[in-house]
Design a protein around this motif. Sequence first.
Motif, PDB file in Angstrom:
ATOM      1  N   MET A 169      15.882   0.976 -19.921  1.00  0.00           N
ATOM      2  CA  MET A 169      17.294   1.055 -20.309  1.00  0.00           C
ATOM      3  C   MET A 169      18.174   1.148 -19.063  1.00  0.00           C
ATOM      4  SD  MET A 169      19.085   3.966 -22.747  1.00  0.00           S
ATOM      5  CE  MET A 169      18.298   3.353 -24.237  1.00  0.00           C
ATOM      6  N   PRO A 170      19.267   0.393 -18.991  1.00  0.00           N
ATOM      7  CA  PRO A 170      20.167   0.511 -17.839  1.00  0.00           C
ATOM      8  C   PRO A 170      20.608   1.956 -17.616  1.00  0.00           C
ATOM      9  CG  PRO A 170      20.768  -1.387 -19.176  1.00  0.00           C
ATOM     10  CD  PRO A 170      19.718  -0.632 -19.951  1.00  0.00           C
ATOM     11  N   ALA A 171      20.709   2.345 -16.363  1.00  0.00           N
ATOM     12  CA  ALA A 171      21.030   3.728 -16.029  1.00  0.00           C
ATOM     13  C   ALA A 171      22.330   4.193 -16.673  1.00  0.00           C
ATOM     14  CB  ALA A 171      21.097   3.899 -14.518  1.00  0.00           C
ATOM     15  N   ALA A 172      23.345   3.341 -16.657  1.00  0.00           N
ATOM     16  CA  ALA A 172      24.641   3.739 -17.219  1.00  0.00           C
ATOM     17  C   ALA A 172      24.535   4.004 -18.718  1.00  0.00           C
ATOM     18  CB  ALA A 172      25.688   2.659 -16.940  1.00  0.00           C
ATOM     19  N   GLU A 173      23.720   3.211 -19.399  1.00  0.00           N
ATOM     20  CA  GLU A 173      23.545   3.395 -20.844  1.00  0.00           C
ATOM     21  C   GLU A 173      22.821   4.704 -21.141  1.00  0.00           C
ATOM     22  OE1 GLU A 173      21.419   1.055 -24.608  1.00  0.00           O
ATOM     23  OE2 GLU A 173      21.832  -0.011 -22.732  1.00  0.00           O
ATOM     24  N   GLN A 213      22.682   7.347 -19.139  1.00  0.00           N
ATOM     25  CA  GLN A 213      23.575   8.449 -18.773  1.00  0.00           C
ATOM     26  C   GLN A 213      24.592   8.716 -19.869  1.00  0.00           C
ATOM     27  OE1 GLN A 213      24.792   7.048 -14.817  1.00  0.00           O
ATOM     28  NE2 GLN A 213      23.968   8.947 -13.970  1.00  0.00           N
ATOM     29  N   ALA A 214      25.086   7.658 -20.502  1.00  0.00           N
ATOM     30  CA  ALA A 214      26.052   7.833 -21.590  1.00  0.00           C
ATOM     31  C   ALA A 214      25.419   8.571 -22.764  1.00  0.00           C
ATOM     32  CB  ALA A 214      26.582   6.477 -22.036  1.00  0.00           C
ATOM     33  N   ILE A 215      24.161   8.284 -23.038  1.00  0.00           N
ATOM     34  CA  ILE A 215      23.461   8.994 -24.117  1.00  0.00           C
ATOM     35  C   ILE A 215      23.314  10.469 -23.763  1.00  0.00           C
ATOM     36  CG2 ILE A 215      21.235   9.238 -25.299  1.00  0.00           C
ATOM     37  CD1 ILE A 215      20.955   6.179 -25.094  1.00  0.00           C
ATOM     38  N   LEU A 216      22.858  10.739 -22.552  1.00  0.00           N
ATOM     39  CA  LEU A 216      22.649  12.125 -22.144  1.00  0.00           C
ATOM     40  C   LEU A 216      23.962  12.899 -22.043  1.00  0.00           C
ATOM     41  CD1 LEU A 216      19.926  11.585 -19.384  1.00  0.00           C
ATOM     42  CD2 LEU A 216      19.588  12.412 -21.719  1.00  0.00           C
ATOM     43  N   ALA A 217      25.059  12.195 -21.802  1.00  0.00           N
ATOM     44  CA  ALA A 217      26.368  12.847 -21.703  1.00  0.00           C
ATOM     45  C   ALA A 217      26.998  13.096 -23.069  1.00  0.00           C
ATOM     46  CB  ALA A 217      27.314  11.994 -20.859  1.00  0.00           C
ATOM     47  N   ASP A 218      26.493  12.429 -24.086  1.00  0.00           N
ATOM     48  CA  ASP A 218      27.088  12.525 -25.426  1.00  0.00           C
ATOM     49  C   ASP A 218      26.835  13.920 -25.999  1.00  0.00           C
ATOM     50  OD1 ASP A 218      27.678  12.272 -28.227  1.00  0.00           O
ATOM     51  OD2 ASP A 218      27.449  10.096 -28.021  1.00  0.00           O
ATOM     52  N   PRO A 219      27.883  14.643 -26.407  1.00  0.00           N
ATOM     53  CA  PRO A 219      27.666  15.989 -26.956  1.00  0.00           C
ATOM     54  C   PRO A 219      26.862  15.991 -28.245  1.00  0.00           C
ATOM     55  CG  PRO A 219      29.961  15.299 -27.208  1.00  0.00           C
ATOM     56  CD  PRO A 219      29.313  14.292 -26.320  1.00  0.00           C
ATOM     57  N   ALA A 220      26.725  14.835 -28.892  1.00  0.00           N
ATOM     58  CA  ALA A 220      25.933  14.738 -30.116  1.00  0.00           C
ATOM     59  C   ALA A 220      24.452  14.498 -29.833  1.00  0.00           C
ATOM     60  CB  ALA A 220      26.478  13.628 -31.015  1.00  0.00           C
ATOM     61  N   VAL A 221      24.084  14.466 -28.564  1.00  0.00           N
ATOM     62  CA  VAL A 221      22.680  14.328 -28.174  1.00  0.00           C
ATOM     63  C   VAL A 221      22.268  15.587 -27.429  1.00  0.00           C
ATOM     64  CG1 VAL A 221      21.013  13.044 -26.785  1.00  0.00           C
ATOM     65  CG2 VAL A 221      22.788  11.817 -28.061  1.00  0.00           C
ATOM     66  N   GLN A 222      21.170  16.183 -27.860  1.00  0.00           N
ATOM     67  CA  GLN A 222      20.643  17.374 -27.201  1.00  0.00           C
ATOM     68  C   GLN A 222      19.272  17.030 -26.620  1.00  0.00           C
ATOM     69  OE1 GLN A 222      20.619  20.876 -29.688  1.00  0.00           O
ATOM     70  NE2 GLN A 222      22.655  20.479 -30.508  1.00  0.00           N
ATOM     71  N   ALA A 223      19.210  16.906 -25.303  1.00  0.00           N
ATOM     72  CA  ALA A 223      17.950  16.636 -24.612  1.00  0.00           C
ATOM     73  C   ALA A 223      17.566  17.873 -23.814  1.00  0.00           C
ATOM     74  CB  ALA A 223      18.089  15.429 -23.696  1.00  0.00           C
ATOM     75  N   TYR A 224      16.285  18.223 -23.872  1.00  0.00           N
ATOM     76  CA  TYR A 224      15.805  19.427 -23.214  1.00  0.00           C
ATOM     77  C   TYR A 224      14.513  19.152 -22.448  1.00  0.00           C
ATOM     78  CZ  TYR A 224      18.851  21.856 -26.576  1.00  0.00           C
ATOM     79  OH  TYR A 224      19.921  22.279 -27.327  1.00  0.00           O
ATOM     80  N   ALA A 225      14.412  19.726 -21.259  1.00  0.00           N
ATOM     81  CA  ALA A 225      13.139  19.831 -20.567  1.00  0.00           C
ATOM     82  C   ALA A 225      12.517  21.155 -20.983  1.00  0.00           C
ATOM     83  CB  ALA A 225      13.341  19.792 -19.058  1.00  0.00           C
ATOM     84  N   VAL A 226      11.238  21.123 -21.303  1.00  0.00           N
ATOM     85  CA  VAL A 226      10.508  22.335 -21.647  1.00  0.00           C
ATOM     86  C   VAL A 226       9.852  22.848 -20.367  1.00  0.00           C
ATOM     87  CG1 VAL A 226       8.774  23.358 -23.142  1.00  0.00           C
ATOM     88  CG2 VAL A 226      10.042  21.332 -23.910  1.00  0.00           C
TER      89      VAL A 226
END
Length: 204
Positions: free
Chosen positions: A77-81, A83-96
């Motif tokens: 996936m393109p980096a900008a795309e 980054q936009a997902i990870l920046a979206d407040p409706a997406v919660q990504a976590y490192a365990v």
Amino acid sequence: MPRDPSVLSPGYTPVPAGHLASVVTYLEMRARPPQRAVPVPAGAPTLHRLGAADLDRYRALYREVGERWLWFSRLVMPAAELQAILADPAVQAYAVHAGDTAVGLLELDFRTAGEAELAFFGVTDAHVGTGLGRWLMEQALTLAWAQPITRLHVHTCTLDHPAAVPFYERSGFTAYARAVEVAPDPRLSGALPREAALRVPRIG
């Protein structure tokens, strides 16, 4: 009734050289299942939120968790795309984390109103079978159902761990559909090492 041309007919369907084919199973739950008493695994794991500034860290962890299972979508996936997902407040990504070491990845996607997708879920090879997955699923369910949703869904495929579907079913998900996914083999494009997942032959 005419046959839907988008639906495969019974029998064998050739797969283009240089591609992978897998059977995808879609699962869902419509209410929070009863909370399970899951022991805290060794290392007292914690969740650390990832955002757009953590692109490299996210991709490295995604690769570490998913290379064995040929996860590749977020690597190409393109980096900008991404980054936009990870920046979206409706997406919660976590490192365990267990101490200072990242040992798993959890990503919940709330971008569809009233729903959540368990977009990515996994632990590193050394922690498969240690109870970390069960603990992580309880965290995922708590986070998902804390939001105003009526459905949580996930999909997995035959490239994943063979116990994935039973694990999701024990966690409260119900399988409701299947599909066949055909995609370019990421080992041939260089997105993943050629020696990744040698249980799946490279063809082409």
